[in-house]
Design a protein around this motif. Structure first.
Motif, PDB file in Angstrom:
ATOM      1  N   MET A   1       0.838  -1.180   0.000  1.00 15.25           N
ATOM      2  CA  MET A   1       0.000   0.000   0.000  1.00 15.25           C
ATOM      3  C   MET A   1       0.884   1.244   0.000  1.00 15.25           C
ATOM      4  O   MET A   1       1.996   1.222   0.478  1.00 15.25           O
ATOM      5  CB  MET A   1      -0.884   0.012   1.242  1.00 15.25           C
ATOM      6  N   GLY A   2       0.345   2.327  -0.537  1.00 16.05           N
ATOM      7  CA  GLY A   2       1.086   3.566  -0.558  1.00 16.05           C
ATOM      8  C   GLY A   2       1.272   4.073  -1.962  1.00 16.05           C
ATOM      9  O   GLY A   2       0.858   3.454  -2.932  1.00 16.05           O
ATOM     10  N   GLY A   3       1.918   5.235  -2.088  1.00  9.96           N
ATOM     11  CA  GLY A   3       2.139   5.805  -3.397  1.00  9.96           C
ATOM     12  C   GLY A   3       0.969   6.632  -3.858  1.00  9.96           C
ATOM     13  O   GLY A   3      -0.061   6.706  -3.206  1.00  9.96           O
ATOM     14  N   LYS A   4       1.114   7.307  -5.003  1.00  9.96           N
ATOM     15  CA  LYS A   4       0.074   8.197  -5.490  1.00  9.96           C
ATOM     16  C   LYS A   4      -0.384   7.867  -6.899  1.00  9.96           C
ATOM     17  O   LYS A   4      -1.158   8.598  -7.491  1.00  9.96           O
ATOM     18  CB  LYS A   4       0.572   9.642  -5.447  1.00  9.96           C
ATOM     19  N   LYS A   5       0.111   6.799  -7.494  1.00 15.64           N
ATOM     20  CA  LYS A   5      -0.266   6.464  -8.871  1.00 15.64           C
ATOM     21  C   LYS A   5      -0.782   5.036  -8.928  1.00 15.64           C
ATOM     22  O   LYS A   5      -0.219   4.129  -8.323  1.00 15.64           O
ATOM     23  CB  LYS A   5       0.942   6.605  -9.808  1.00 15.64           C
ATOM     24  N   TRP A   6      -1.853   4.852  -9.672  1.00 14.11           N
ATOM     25  CA  TRP A   6      -2.338   3.498  -9.917  1.00 14.11           C
ATOM     26  C   TRP A   6      -1.423   2.818 -10.908  1.00 14.11           C
ATOM     27  O   TRP A   6      -0.853   3.462 -11.782  1.00 14.11           O
ATOM     28  CB  TRP A   6      -3.764   3.540 -10.462  1.00 14.11           C
ATOM     29  N   PRO A   7      -1.252   1.489 -10.794  1.00 13.97           N
ATOM     30  CA  PRO A   7      -0.358   0.794 -11.724  1.00 13.97           C
ATOM     31  C   PRO A   7      -0.855   0.910 -13.159  1.00 13.97           C
ATOM     32  O   PRO A   7      -2.030   0.794 -13.426  1.00 13.97           O
ATOM     33  CB  PRO A   7      -0.399  -0.669 -11.252  1.00 13.97           C
ATOM     34  N   THR A   8       0.076   1.159 -14.085  1.00 14.95           N
ATOM     35  CA  THR A   8      -0.288   1.271 -15.499  1.00 14.95           C
ATOM     36  C   THR A   8       0.555   0.366 -16.375  1.00 14.95           C
ATOM     37  O   THR A   8       0.620   0.524 -17.563  1.00 14.95           O
ATOM     38  CB  THR A   8      -0.109   2.714 -15.990  1.00 14.95           C
ATOM     39  N   GLU A   9       1.229  -0.601 -15.769  1.00 11.80           N
ATOM     40  CA  GLU A   9       2.040  -1.505 -16.568  1.00 11.80           C
ATOM     41  C   GLU A   9       1.918  -2.921 -16.018  1.00 11.80           C
ATOM     42  O   GLU A   9       1.559  -3.137 -14.869  1.00 11.80           O
ATOM     43  CB  GLU A   9       3.501  -1.069 -16.573  1.00 11.80           C
ATOM     44  N   PHE A  10       2.210  -3.862 -16.880  1.00  7.59           N
ATOM     45  CA  PHE A  10       2.138  -5.265 -16.491  1.00  7.59           C
ATOM     46  C   PHE A  10       3.231  -5.568 -15.478  1.00  7.59           C
ATOM     47  O   PHE A  10       4.382  -5.239 -15.699  1.00  7.59           O
ATOM     48  CB  PHE A  10       2.324  -6.145 -17.728  1.00  7.59           C
ATOM     49  N   PRO A  11       2.916  -6.168 -14.334  1.00 15.36           N
ATOM     50  CA  PRO A  11       3.942  -6.428 -13.319  1.00 15.36           C
ATOM     51  C   PRO A  11       5.002  -7.399 -13.813  1.00 15.36           C
ATOM     52  O   PRO A  11       4.702  -8.423 -14.401  1.00 15.36           O
ATOM     53  CB  PRO A  11       3.138  -7.039 -12.159  1.00 15.36           C
ATOM     54  N   LYS A  33       7.515  -4.918  -6.045  1.00 15.18           N
ATOM     55  CA  LYS A  33       6.961  -3.802  -6.798  1.00 15.18           C
ATOM     56  C   LYS A  33       6.194  -4.323  -8.006  1.00 15.18           C
ATOM     57  O   LYS A  33       6.714  -5.103  -8.794  1.00 15.18           O
ATOM     58  CB  LYS A  33       8.070  -2.850  -7.262  1.00 15.18           C
ATOM     59  N   PHE A  34       4.967  -3.882  -8.132  1.00 14.27           N
ATOM     60  CA  PHE A  34       4.136  -4.208  -9.277  1.00 14.27           C
ATOM     61  C   PHE A  34       3.640  -2.885  -9.858  1.00 14.27           C
ATOM     62  O   PHE A  34       2.961  -2.116  -9.180  1.00 14.27           O
ATOM     63  CB  PHE A  34       2.947  -5.085  -8.894  1.00 14.27           C
ATOM     64  N   GLY A  35       3.994  -2.620 -11.111  1.00 19.73           N
ATOM     65  CA  GLY A  35       3.572  -1.375 -11.730  1.00 19.73           C
ATOM     66  C   GLY A  35       4.103  -0.156 -10.999  1.00 19.73           C
ATOM     67  O   GLY A  35       3.470   0.895 -11.003  1.00 19.73           O
ATOM     68  N   GLY A  36       5.285  -0.286 -10.379  1.00 24.01           N
ATOM     69  CA  GLY A  36       5.870   0.841  -9.662  1.00 24.01           C
ATOM     70  C   GLY A  36       5.318   1.044  -8.270  1.00 24.01           C
ATOM     71  O   GLY A  36       5.716   1.974  -7.565  1.00 24.01           O
ATOM     72  N   ILE A  37       4.386   0.177  -7.820  1.00 20.17           N
ATOM     73  CA  ILE A  37       3.782   0.284  -6.492  1.00 20.17           C
ATOM     74  C   ILE A  37       4.356  -0.815  -5.600  1.00 20.17           C
ATOM     75  O   ILE A  37       4.432  -1.979  -6.004  1.00 20.17           O
ATOM     76  CB  ILE A  37       2.252   0.156  -6.557  1.00 20.17           C
ATOM     77  N   LEU A  38       4.769  -0.459  -4.385  1.00 25.17           N
ATOM     78  CA  LEU A  38       5.351  -1.433  -3.465  1.00 25.17           C
ATOM     79  C   LEU A  38       4.245  -2.137  -2.686  1.00 25.17           C
ATOM     80  O   LEU A  38       3.403  -1.500  -2.056  1.00 25.17           O
ATOM     81  CB  LEU A  38       6.296  -0.722  -2.486  1.00 25.17           C
ATOM     82  N   PHE A  39       4.244  -3.480  -2.745  1.00 27.47           N
ATOM     83  CA  PHE A  39       3.272  -4.300  -2.023  1.00 27.47           C
ATOM     84  C   PHE A  39       4.014  -5.255  -1.099  1.00 27.47           C
ATOM     85  O   PHE A  39       5.138  -5.690  -1.399  1.00 27.47           O
ATOM     86  CB  PHE A  39       2.420  -5.129  -2.999  1.00 27.47           C
ATOM     87  N   ASP A  40       3.380  -5.582   0.032  1.00 28.12           N
ATOM     88  CA  ASP A  40       3.892  -6.620   0.909  1.00 28.12           C
ATOM     89  C   ASP A  40       3.027  -7.856   0.669  1.00 28.12           C
ATOM     90  O   ASP A  40       1.927  -7.981   1.209  1.00 28.12           O
ATOM     91  CB  ASP A  40       3.807  -6.167   2.368  1.00 28.12           C
ATOM     92  N   VAL A  41       3.519  -8.766  -0.141  1.00 23.38           N
ATOM     93  CA  VAL A  41       2.740  -9.934  -0.558  1.00 23.38           C
ATOM     94  C   VAL A  41       3.019 -11.080   0.409  1.00 23.38           C
ATOM     95  O   VAL A  41       4.137 -11.600   0.470  1.00 23.38           O
ATOM     96  CB  VAL A  41       3.098 -10.360  -1.997  1.00 23.38           C
ATOM     97  N   SER A  42       1.995 -11.463   1.156  1.00 26.59           N
ATOM     98  CA  SER A  42       2.177 -12.543   2.130  1.00 26.59           C
ATOM     99  C   SER A  42       1.378 -13.789   1.772  1.00 26.59           C
ATOM    100  O   SER A  42       1.564 -14.848   2.371  1.00 26.59           O
ATOM    101  CB  SER A  42       1.768 -12.063   3.522  1.00 26.59           C
ATOM    102  N   GLY A  43       0.480 -13.676   0.803  1.00 32.60           N
ATOM    103  CA  GLY A  43      -0.327 -14.830   0.424  1.00 32.60           C
ATOM    104  C   GLY A  43      -1.334 -14.455  -0.638  1.00 32.60           C
ATOM    105  O   GLY A  43      -1.356 -13.328  -1.124  1.00 32.60           O
ATOM    106  N   THR A  44      -2.170 -15.407  -0.986  1.00 32.19           N
ATOM    107  CA  THR A  44      -3.157 -15.194  -2.043  1.00 32.19           C
ATOM    108  C   THR A  44      -4.524 -15.636  -1.560  1.00 32.19           C
ATOM    109  O   THR A  44      -4.664 -16.688  -0.932  1.00 32.19           O
ATOM    110  CB  THR A  44      -2.788 -16.000  -3.312  1.00 32.19           C
ATOM    111  N   MET A  45      -5.545 -14.848  -1.836  1.00 30.58           N
ATOM    112  CA  MET A  45      -6.924 -15.210  -1.527  1.00 30.58           C
ATOM    113  C   MET A  45      -7.678 -15.414  -2.841  1.00 30.58           C
ATOM    114  O   MET A  45      -7.669 -14.543  -3.707  1.00 30.58           O
ATOM    115  CB  MET A  45      -7.601 -14.106  -0.710  1.00 30.58           C
ATOM    116  N   LEU A  46      -8.299 -16.566  -2.973  1.00 27.71           N
ATOM    117  CA  LEU A  46      -9.065 -16.873  -4.180  1.00 27.71           C
ATOM    118  C   LEU A  46     -10.560 -16.770  -3.882  1.00 27.71           C
ATOM    119  O   LEU A  46     -11.015 -17.135  -2.805  1.00 27.71           O
ATOM    120  CB  LEU A  46      -8.734 -18.275  -4.686  1.00 27.71           C
ATOM    121  N   LEU A  47     -11.313 -16.281  -4.854  1.00 30.47           N
ATOM    122  CA  LEU A  47     -12.754 -16.164  -4.718  1.00 30.47           C
ATOM    123  C   LEU A  47     -13.451 -17.127  -5.669  1.00 30.47           C
ATOM    124  O   LEU A  47     -12.888 -17.549  -6.684  1.00 30.47           O
ATOM    125  CB  LEU A  47     -13.208 -14.735  -5.014  1.00 30.47           C
TER     126      LEU A  47
END
Length: 318
Positions: A1-11, A33-47
Protein backbone atom coordinates in the motif's frame (compact mmCIF):
# COMPACT_ATOMS: atom_id res chain seq x y z
CA UNK A 1 0.00 0.00 0.00
CA UNK A 2 1.09 3.57 -0.56
CA UNK A 3 2.14 5.80 -3.40
CA UNK A 4 0.07 8.20 -5.49
CA UNK A 5 -0.27 6.46 -8.87
CA UNK A 6 -2.34 3.50 -9.92
CA UNK A 7 -0.36 0.79 -11.72
CA UNK A 8 -0.29 1.27 -15.50
CA UNK A 9 2.04 -1.51 -16.57
CA UNK A 10 2.14 -5.26 -16.49
CA UNK A 11 3.94 -6.43 -13.32
CA UNK A 12 7.38 -7.92 -14.00
CA UNK A 13 7.53 -11.04 -11.87
CA UNK A 14 10.88 -12.29 -10.61
CA UNK A 15 10.15 -15.54 -12.41
CA UNK A 16 9.71 -14.29 -16.01
CA UNK A 17 7.41 -17.11 -17.13
CA UNK A 18 4.04 -16.07 -18.48
CA UNK A 19 1.43 -18.70 -17.81
CA UNK A 20 -1.95 -19.24 -19.38
CA UNK A 21 -3.15 -21.18 -16.32
CA UNK A 22 -3.19 -19.91 -12.70
CA UNK A 23 -0.19 -21.17 -10.73
CA UNK A 24 -0.09 -19.11 -7.53
CA UNK A 25 3.30 -20.50 -6.58
CA UNK A 26 4.77 -18.22 -9.24
CA UNK A 27 3.64 -15.07 -7.42
CA UNK A 28 6.70 -13.62 -5.60
CA UNK A 29 6.30 -13.09 -1.87
CA UNK A 30 7.47 -10.35 0.48
CA UNK A 31 8.07 -6.75 -0.54
CA UNK A 32 7.53 -6.59 -4.30
CA UNK A 33 6.96 -3.80 -6.80
CA UNK A 34 4.14 -4.21 -9.28
CA UNK A 35 3.57 -1.38 -11.73
CA UNK A 36 5.87 0.84 -9.66
CA UNK A 37 3.78 0.28 -6.49
CA UNK A 38 5.35 -1.43 -3.47
CA UNK A 39 3.27 -4.30 -2.02
CA UNK A 40 3.89 -6.62 0.91
CA UNK A 41 2.74 -9.93 -0.56
CA UNK A 42 2.18 -12.54 2.13
CA UNK A 43 -0.33 -14.83 0.42
CA UNK A 44 -3.16 -15.19 -2.04
CA UNK A 45 -6.92 -15.21 -1.53
CA UNK A 46 -9.06 -16.87 -4.18
CA UNK A 47 -12.75 -16.16 -4.72
CA UNK A 48 -15.48 -18.37 -6.14
CA UNK A 49 -15.94 -18.39 -9.90
CA UNK A 50 -17.62 -20.59 -12.50
CA UNK A 51 -14.34 -22.46 -12.85
CA UNK A 52 -13.82 -22.85 -9.07
CA UNK A 53 -17.29 -23.05 -7.47
CA UNK A 54 -15.95 -24.71 -4.31
CA UNK A 55 -14.21 -21.53 -3.12
CA UNK A 56 -15.64 -18.83 -0.85
CA UNK A 57 -17.75 -16.10 -2.37
CA UNK A 58 -16.21 -13.44 -0.10
CA UNK A 59 -13.39 -12.80 2.36
CA UNK A 60 -13.68 -10.35 5.22
CA UNK A 61 -12.16 -9.11 8.44
CA UNK A 62 -8.82 -8.17 6.89
CA UNK A 63 -7.21 -5.52 9.14
CA UNK A 64 -5.49 -2.53 7.52
CA UNK A 65 -4.04 -1.18 10.79
CA UNK A 66 -3.02 2.22 9.51
CA UNK A 67 -3.99 5.56 8.05
CA UNK A 68 -3.41 5.95 4.33
CA UNK A 69 -4.20 8.47 1.63
CA UNK A 70 -4.39 5.73 -1.01
CA UNK A 71 -4.99 2.00 -0.78
CA UNK A 72 -3.86 -0.10 -3.74
CA UNK A 73 -5.39 -3.54 -4.20
CA UNK A 74 -3.32 -6.15 -6.02
CA UNK A 75 -5.72 -8.46 -7.80
CA UNK A 76 -5.89 -10.64 -10.88
CA UNK A 77 -8.47 -12.41 -13.00
CA UNK A 78 -7.96 -16.03 -14.00
CA UNK A 79 -10.41 -16.01 -16.90
CA UNK A 80 -11.27 -13.77 -19.85
CA UNK A 81 -14.09 -11.26 -19.67
CA UNK A 82 -14.92 -8.32 -21.91
CA UNK A 83 -13.23 -5.09 -20.87
CA UNK A 84 -15.42 -3.26 -18.38
CA UNK A 85 -17.02 -6.34 -16.79
CA UNK A 86 -17.44 -6.01 -13.02
CA UNK A 87 -15.58 -8.95 -11.48
CA UNK A 88 -15.52 -8.12 -7.76
CA UNK A 89 -16.56 -5.58 -5.12
CA UNK A 90 -14.50 -4.33 -2.20
CA UNK A 91 -15.92 -2.96 1.08
CA UNK A 92 -13.86 -0.65 3.27
CA UNK A 93 -14.94 -0.16 6.89
CA UNK A 94 -13.49 2.91 8.59
CA UNK A 95 -12.79 3.51 12.27
CA UNK A 96 -15.50 6.19 12.40
CA UNK A 97 -18.13 3.65 11.38
CA UNK A 98 -18.45 4.67 7.71
CA UNK A 99 -18.35 2.12 4.90
CA UNK A 100 -17.41 2.64 1.26
CA UNK A 101 -17.61 0.35 -1.76
CA UNK A 102 -15.26 0.01 -4.72
CA UNK A 103 -15.86 -2.16 -7.76
CA UNK A 104 -13.12 -4.02 -9.62
CA UNK A 105 -13.42 -4.28 -13.38
CA UNK A 106 -11.83 -6.37 -16.08
CA UNK A 107 -9.53 -4.12 -18.09
CA UNK A 108 -6.38 -3.99 -20.19
CA UNK A 109 -3.69 -1.71 -18.84
CA UNK A 110 -2.51 0.71 -21.56
CA UNK A 111 1.08 -0.46 -21.37
CA UNK A 112 0.29 -4.17 -21.09
CA UNK A 113 0.82 -5.09 -24.79
CA UNK A 114 4.21 -3.37 -24.97
CA UNK A 115 5.34 -4.90 -21.67
CA UNK A 116 4.52 -8.36 -22.99
CA UNK A 117 6.01 -7.61 -26.41
CA UNK A 118 9.34 -6.90 -24.72
CA UNK A 119 9.45 -10.57 -23.77
CA UNK A 120 9.50 -11.53 -27.45
CA UNK A 121 13.16 -10.49 -27.48
CA UNK A 122 15.06 -12.59 -24.97
CA UNK A 123 18.85 -12.99 -24.75
CA UNK A 124 18.86 -16.77 -25.06
CA UNK A 125 16.70 -17.92 -28.01
CA UNK A 126 16.73 -21.61 -27.06
CA UNK A 127 16.18 -21.23 -23.31
CA UNK A 128 13.49 -18.55 -23.57
CA UNK A 129 11.45 -19.99 -26.44
CA UNK A 130 8.58 -20.98 -24.12
CA UNK A 131 8.41 -17.47 -22.68
CA UNK A 132 8.36 -15.90 -26.14
CA UNK A 133 5.61 -18.30 -27.17
CA UNK A 134 3.53 -17.34 -24.10
CA UNK A 135 4.07 -13.65 -24.83
CA UNK A 136 2.93 -14.02 -28.44
CA UNK A 137 -0.07 -16.06 -27.30
CA UNK A 138 -1.19 -13.38 -24.85
CA UNK A 139 -0.87 -10.72 -27.55
CA UNK A 140 -3.00 -12.89 -29.82
CA UNK A 141 -5.75 -13.14 -27.19
CA UNK A 142 -5.61 -9.39 -26.55
CA UNK A 143 -6.78 -8.93 -30.13
CA UNK A 144 -6.99 -5.36 -31.42
CA UNK A 145 -5.90 -4.07 -27.99
CA UNK A 146 -2.38 -5.36 -28.78
CA UNK A 147 -2.05 -3.27 -31.98
CA UNK A 148 0.84 -1.26 -30.51
CA UNK A 149 2.82 -4.50 -30.32
CA UNK A 150 2.47 -5.15 -34.07
CA UNK A 151 6.13 -4.22 -34.85
CA UNK A 152 7.36 -6.71 -32.25
CA UNK A 153 5.10 -9.41 -33.69
CA UNK A 154 6.38 -8.69 -37.20
CA UNK A 155 9.91 -9.16 -35.90
CA UNK A 156 8.83 -12.40 -34.19
CA UNK A 157 8.02 -13.88 -37.62
CA UNK A 158 11.80 -14.37 -37.93
CA UNK A 159 12.08 -16.10 -34.55
CA UNK A 160 14.12 -19.32 -34.43
CA UNK A 161 11.21 -21.16 -32.78
CA UNK A 162 8.42 -22.45 -35.04
CA UNK A 163 5.64 -22.04 -32.48
CA UNK A 164 6.60 -18.43 -31.77
CA UNK A 165 6.46 -17.66 -35.50
CA UNK A 166 3.10 -19.43 -35.86
CA UNK A 167 1.42 -17.60 -32.98
CA UNK A 168 2.93 -14.28 -34.09
CA UNK A 169 1.40 -14.83 -37.53
CA UNK A 170 -1.97 -15.60 -35.93
CA UNK A 171 -1.78 -12.45 -33.80
CA UNK A 172 -1.05 -10.21 -36.79
CA UNK A 173 -4.39 -11.25 -38.25
CA UNK A 174 -6.06 -9.10 -35.56
CA UNK A 175 -4.76 -5.83 -36.99
CA UNK A 176 -5.74 -3.92 -40.10
CA UNK A 177 -3.80 -0.98 -41.49
CA UNK A 178 -0.70 -1.65 -39.39
CA UNK A 179 2.45 -0.64 -41.33
CA UNK A 180 4.52 -3.63 -42.36
CA UNK A 181 2.18 -6.29 -40.99
CA UNK A 182 0.56 -7.27 -44.29
CA UNK A 183 3.86 -7.47 -46.17
CA UNK A 184 5.38 -9.49 -43.32
CA UNK A 185 2.52 -11.99 -43.52
CA UNK A 186 3.03 -12.36 -47.27
CA UNK A 187 6.70 -13.11 -46.69
CA UNK A 188 5.73 -15.63 -43.99
CA UNK A 189 3.87 -17.62 -46.66
CA UNK A 190 7.34 -18.89 -47.63
CA UNK A 191 8.22 -19.97 -44.07
CA UNK A 192 10.01 -23.36 -43.95
CA UNK A 193 7.33 -24.81 -41.64
CA UNK A 194 3.86 -25.58 -42.96
CA UNK A 195 2.05 -24.54 -39.75
CA UNK A 196 3.47 -21.02 -40.07
CA UNK A 197 2.55 -20.82 -43.76
CA UNK A 198 -1.01 -21.87 -42.94
CA UNK A 199 -1.32 -19.37 -40.08
CA UNK A 200 0.05 -16.56 -42.26
CA UNK A 201 -2.49 -17.30 -44.99
CA UNK A 202 -5.42 -17.29 -42.57
CA UNK A 203 -4.28 -14.01 -41.02
CA UNK A 204 -3.72 -12.46 -44.43
CA UNK A 205 -7.34 -13.25 -45.29
CA UNK A 206 -8.43 -11.11 -42.33
CA UNK A 207 -6.39 -8.02 -43.22
CA UNK A 208 -6.03 -7.99 -47.03
CA UNK A 209 -8.37 -7.62 -49.99
CA UNK A 210 -9.93 -10.80 -51.35
CA UNK A 211 -8.27 -10.58 -54.75
CA UNK A 212 -4.81 -10.36 -53.17
CA UNK A 213 -5.59 -13.25 -50.83
CA UNK A 214 -6.82 -15.30 -53.80
CA UNK A 215 -3.50 -14.91 -55.60
CA UNK A 216 -1.52 -15.96 -52.56
CA UNK A 217 -3.84 -18.88 -51.79
CA UNK A 218 -3.61 -19.94 -55.43
CA UNK A 219 0.17 -20.17 -55.12
CA UNK A 220 -0.16 -22.30 -51.99
CA UNK A 221 -2.30 -24.82 -53.87
CA UNK A 222 1.08 -26.10 -55.11
CA UNK A 223 2.51 -26.36 -51.58
CA UNK A 224 4.28 -29.67 -50.83
CA UNK A 225 2.25 -30.16 -47.62
CA UNK A 226 -1.34 -31.38 -48.12
CA UNK A 227 -2.55 -29.52 -45.02
CA UNK A 228 -1.51 -26.19 -46.50
CA UNK A 229 -3.12 -27.04 -49.85
CA UNK A 230 -6.38 -28.00 -48.09
CA UNK A 231 -6.41 -24.73 -46.15
CA UNK A 232 -5.75 -22.73 -49.31
CA UNK A 233 -8.49 -24.49 -51.29
CA UNK A 234 -11.01 -24.09 -48.47
CA UNK A 235 -10.19 -20.40 -48.11
CA UNK A 236 -10.72 -19.92 -51.86
CA UNK A 237 -14.07 -21.65 -51.59
CA UNK A 238 -15.08 -19.22 -48.85
CA UNK A 239 -13.97 -16.21 -50.93
CA UNK A 240 -16.68 -16.89 -53.52
CA UNK A 241 -16.42 -14.73 -56.67
CA UNK A 242 -13.39 -12.93 -55.19
CA UNK A 243 -11.40 -16.12 -55.82
CA UNK A 244 -11.42 -15.39 -59.57
CA UNK A 245 -7.64 -14.63 -59.75
CA UNK A 246 -6.98 -18.19 -58.59
CA UNK A 247 -8.98 -19.94 -61.35
CA UNK A 248 -5.89 -21.34 -63.17
CA UNK A 249 -4.49 -22.70 -59.90
CA UNK A 250 -7.88 -24.18 -58.94
CA UNK A 251 -8.12 -25.97 -62.29
CA UNK A 252 -4.68 -27.47 -61.63
CA UNK A 253 -5.84 -28.47 -58.15
CA UNK A 254 -8.52 -30.72 -59.71
CA UNK A 255 -5.62 -33.09 -60.37
CA UNK A 256 -4.45 -33.04 -56.76
CA UNK A 257 -4.01 -36.46 -55.22
CA UNK A 258 -5.62 -35.29 -51.98
CA UNK A 259 -9.39 -35.79 -52.00
CA UNK A 260 -10.06 -32.79 -49.74
CA UNK A 261 -8.08 -30.45 -51.99
CA UNK A 262 -10.09 -31.73 -54.96
CA UNK A 263 -13.38 -31.25 -53.14
CA UNK A 264 -12.68 -27.68 -52.00
CA UNK A 265 -11.20 -26.73 -55.36
CA UNK A 266 -14.38 -27.87 -57.12
CA UNK A 267 -16.52 -25.96 -54.62
CA UNK A 268 -14.38 -22.86 -55.11
CA UNK A 269 -14.81 -23.03 -58.88
CA UNK A 270 -18.54 -23.46 -58.42
CA UNK A 271 -18.73 -20.45 -56.10
CA UNK A 272 -16.94 -18.27 -58.65
CA UNK A 273 -19.70 -18.91 -61.18
CA UNK A 274 -19.75 -18.56 -64.99
CA UNK A 275 -16.37 -16.84 -65.07
CA UNK A 276 -14.85 -20.21 -64.15
CA UNK A 277 -16.18 -21.88 -67.32
CA UNK A 278 -12.64 -22.88 -68.27
CA UNK A 279 -12.81 -25.45 -65.47
CA UNK A 280 -15.62 -27.47 -67.10
CA UNK A 281 -13.35 -29.91 -69.02
CA UNK A 282 -11.38 -30.59 -65.86
CA UNK A 283 -14.52 -31.22 -63.83
CA UNK A 284 -15.83 -33.63 -66.48
CA UNK A 285 -12.49 -35.43 -66.54
CA UNK A 286 -12.61 -35.87 -62.76
CA UNK A 287 -16.08 -37.41 -63.03
CA UNK A 288 -15.06 -39.80 -65.80
CA UNK A 289 -11.97 -40.92 -63.91
CA UNK A 290 -14.17 -41.92 -60.95
CA UNK A 291 -11.88 -40.16 -58.47
CA UNK A 292 -12.83 -39.65 -54.79
CA UNK A 293 -15.82 -37.31 -54.41
CA UNK A 294 -16.36 -37.46 -58.19
CA UNK A 295 -19.68 -39.34 -57.96
CA UNK A 296 -21.33 -37.06 -55.38
CA UNK A 297 -21.23 -33.57 -53.95
CA UNK A 298 -20.10 -30.50 -55.88
CA UNK A 299 -17.66 -32.30 -58.17
CA UNK A 300 -20.26 -34.72 -59.47
CA UNK A 301 -22.98 -32.07 -59.74
CA UNK A 302 -20.88 -29.60 -61.68
CA UNK A 303 -19.19 -32.12 -63.96
CA UNK A 304 -22.34 -34.10 -64.70
CA UNK A 305 -24.33 -30.94 -65.45
CA UNK A 306 -21.63 -29.77 -67.85
CA UNK A 307 -21.43 -33.13 -69.64
CA UNK A 308 -25.19 -33.64 -70.02
CA UNK A 309 -26.10 -30.14 -71.10
CA UNK A 310 -23.00 -29.51 -73.19
CA UNK A 311 -22.68 -26.11 -71.56
CA UNK A 312 -19.79 -24.20 -70.11
CA UNK A 313 -21.86 -22.61 -67.37
CA UNK A 314 -20.83 -23.34 -63.81
CA UNK A 315 -23.14 -22.66 -60.90
CA UNK A 316 -22.34 -22.65 -57.21
CA UNK A 317 -23.16 -25.73 -55.19
CA UNK A 318 -22.60 -26.73 -51.59
Amino acid sequence: MGGKKWPTEFPALKDPRLRSDPDWEDVPKGLQKFGGILFDVSGTMLLRSSEMPHLKERHGGIPVKGKYQYIHILHGIGYADPVGTEVARMELHYADGETSFDRLYSTVYPRLPMSIAARLEMPNPARDAQLRYRAALILYYLGEDARRAAPALVKALDDSDTEVRRVAANALGNFKDRPGATEALRLALADPHDSVRGAALQSLSHVEHGSVVALEAGRLLADPKPGVRIDAAQLLKNLGPEAKPAIPALIEALQDENADVLRFAAQALGSIGPEARAAVPGLIEVLEEDRPYADHGPVGVEADRSRRLGTSRITASD
